[in-house]
Enzyme design. Sequence first.
Site, PDB file in Angstrom:
ATOM      1  N   TRP A   1      40.145  36.664  45.739  1.00 12.47           N
ATOM      2  CA  TRP A   1      38.898  36.477  44.976  1.00 12.47           C
ATOM      3  C   TRP A   1      38.786  37.397  43.756  1.00 12.47           C
ATOM      4  O   TRP A   1      37.695  37.756  43.334  1.00 12.47           O
ATOM      5  CB  TRP A   1      37.666  36.647  45.883  1.00 12.47           C
ATOM      6  N   HIS A   2      39.905  37.751  43.187  1.00 13.48           N
ATOM      7  CA  HIS A   2      39.898  38.612  42.000  1.00 13.48           C
ATOM      8  C   HIS A   2      40.219  37.823  40.737  1.00 13.48           C
ATOM      9  O   HIS A   2      40.784  38.346  39.784  1.00 13.48           O
ATOM     10  CB  HIS A   2      40.900  39.766  42.172  1.00 13.48           C
ATOM     11  N   TYR A   3      39.849  36.558  40.722  1.00  9.66           N
ATOM     12  CA  TYR A   3      40.149  35.725  39.560  1.00  9.66           C
ATOM     13  C   TYR A   3      39.289  36.151  38.359  1.00  9.66           C
ATOM     14  O   TYR A   3      38.177  36.673  38.515  1.00  9.66           O
ATOM     15  CB  TYR A   3      39.967  34.237  39.885  1.00  9.66           C
TER      16      TYR A   3
END
Length: 575
Positions: free
Chosen positions: A512-514
């Site tokens: 979830w580090h996009y």
Amino acid sequence: MGFVCCWKIFGFALAAFLFFHDDLCASEKVPNYTFMQNATAAPPISYYDYIIVGGGTAGCPLAATLSQNSSVLLLERGGSPYGNPNITNLTSFGAALSDLSPTSPSQRFISEDGVINARARVLGGGSCLNAGFYTRASTDYIRTVGWDGKLVNESYEWLEKLVAFEPQMREWQSAVRDGLLEVGVLPNNGFTYDHLYGTKVGGTIFDKEGHRHTAADLLEYANPSGLTLLLHASVHKVLFRSKGNSRPKAHGVTFRDATGAKHKAYLNNGPKNEIIISAGALGSPQLLMLSGVGPADHLKVHNITVVLDQPLVGQGMSDNPMNSIFIPSPIPVEVSLIQVVGITHFGSYIEAASGENFAGGSSRDYGMFSPKIGQLSKVPPKQRTPEAITKAVEYMKALDDAAFRGGFILEKIMGPISTGHLELQTRNLNDNPSVTFNYFKEAEDLQKCVQGIEIIEKVIESKSFTKFRYDFMSLPTLLNMTASAPVNLLPKHSNVSTSLEQFCKDTVMTIWHYHGGCQVGMVVDVDYKVLGVDALRVIDGSTFNYSPGTNPQATVMMLGRYMGVKILSERLASN
């Protein structure tokens, strides 16, 4: 149930990643935000000095700061995180990600790469859904971006007074830390928020009672008379005006409340008044396009009036690939989220999480690896029916508890170098845009993953980690067992242990580090002002060219505070 033939069972155990804890029962402290209300209470037309779209990880600290000397409207499409145990309690980590209801704080999307992902739909943004790790960006990152180092440090400290804590280290996390040191991820940096090569214990946004503290808590700093916060307020368009040949100037927004009623908010007259988009790496480029700022040809396909032909909106999308190995434990292990990180010189970050019983609790909800959120890798997307999901859930309910006991050691690559793009699918703000991340498109990214997995293998075989693994379960066994789990929608190969490159490709997931889509130098300038238009900025993770540090949430929150201080300083200087 014997462990000799447990490949398949432990593979499904990887899909049952919920951290369950029996000791956390203290009640949460709910702030009294007199400025917070449902958007249904908003007037049809209103006026403010600043309008912020998105009450997420950056938007909350930004609004709190700007409210000190200005009138601020903060518009959040989701609801409040307070009173929702699926957000607040570590016991319920992952439950929000499994909630697919229209009112869920998490909105699922699947990238064109076939990897299941999620975006936040709640006040506080991603800080309400993540595993809680808190760590700063490196000094090199700060220097490269061009931020003021003194103000950056002051901004981090401002956050840390409310939302950052030292985690309580227990046996499993300590074994991972000692294993990293044993295999050469040196030095031992102890507990620190700083990004330093070697092994460290980082911060967490979970306090000692196991309660989450989010970016929404930073609104405690707000001036109540200067802030209006509207929940369930979906902004559909930024309004522009231009006279003659002058540049388009943002001057308002249209938004709808939960009943569908339309509202408009405009900027007060004043040269320093602005609209600021902080809707995240999907939401910010999506809103720019819906407002007419983006690739002209693409906008025309959707019958959107072009305000500014800006072909770089939606470009440079990246997601840091995550790969992990599940290690069954012969003994119970503590419940832990991310606490330890090994920061390597070759560009891979090693982290870990564990659980006494990943399928624990009466709900049998499976968290971030749950089939409830579509984690069915061997089922093609169009066949991922509710029936298929129900079948997988029922299968795992029947498994022996021992099949879920253990932990994960994962690696995430820095950067990454591989990039993709984002496009609209519809003109409906509530529909996810189409996004492609192109995981491992660049060979250098794949090589970092391979090197990271090699470090994990060494940690698993280290003396420090001995009591948390079965002697008879070889590394090839663990790799194949992990690869057999339903973690993404990509095709699988039968024996990935012979090729770590194939293992990385087959088991790629998101952490979830996009980021990207409105990057500095492409869509916004160094002050985060949108190029080609006036009175509009984007301040959030969509502006990042690379993800900061091992985990970005601290830096996204910092950026909101940092830019709030800079904008207020500019305002005061002009008076």
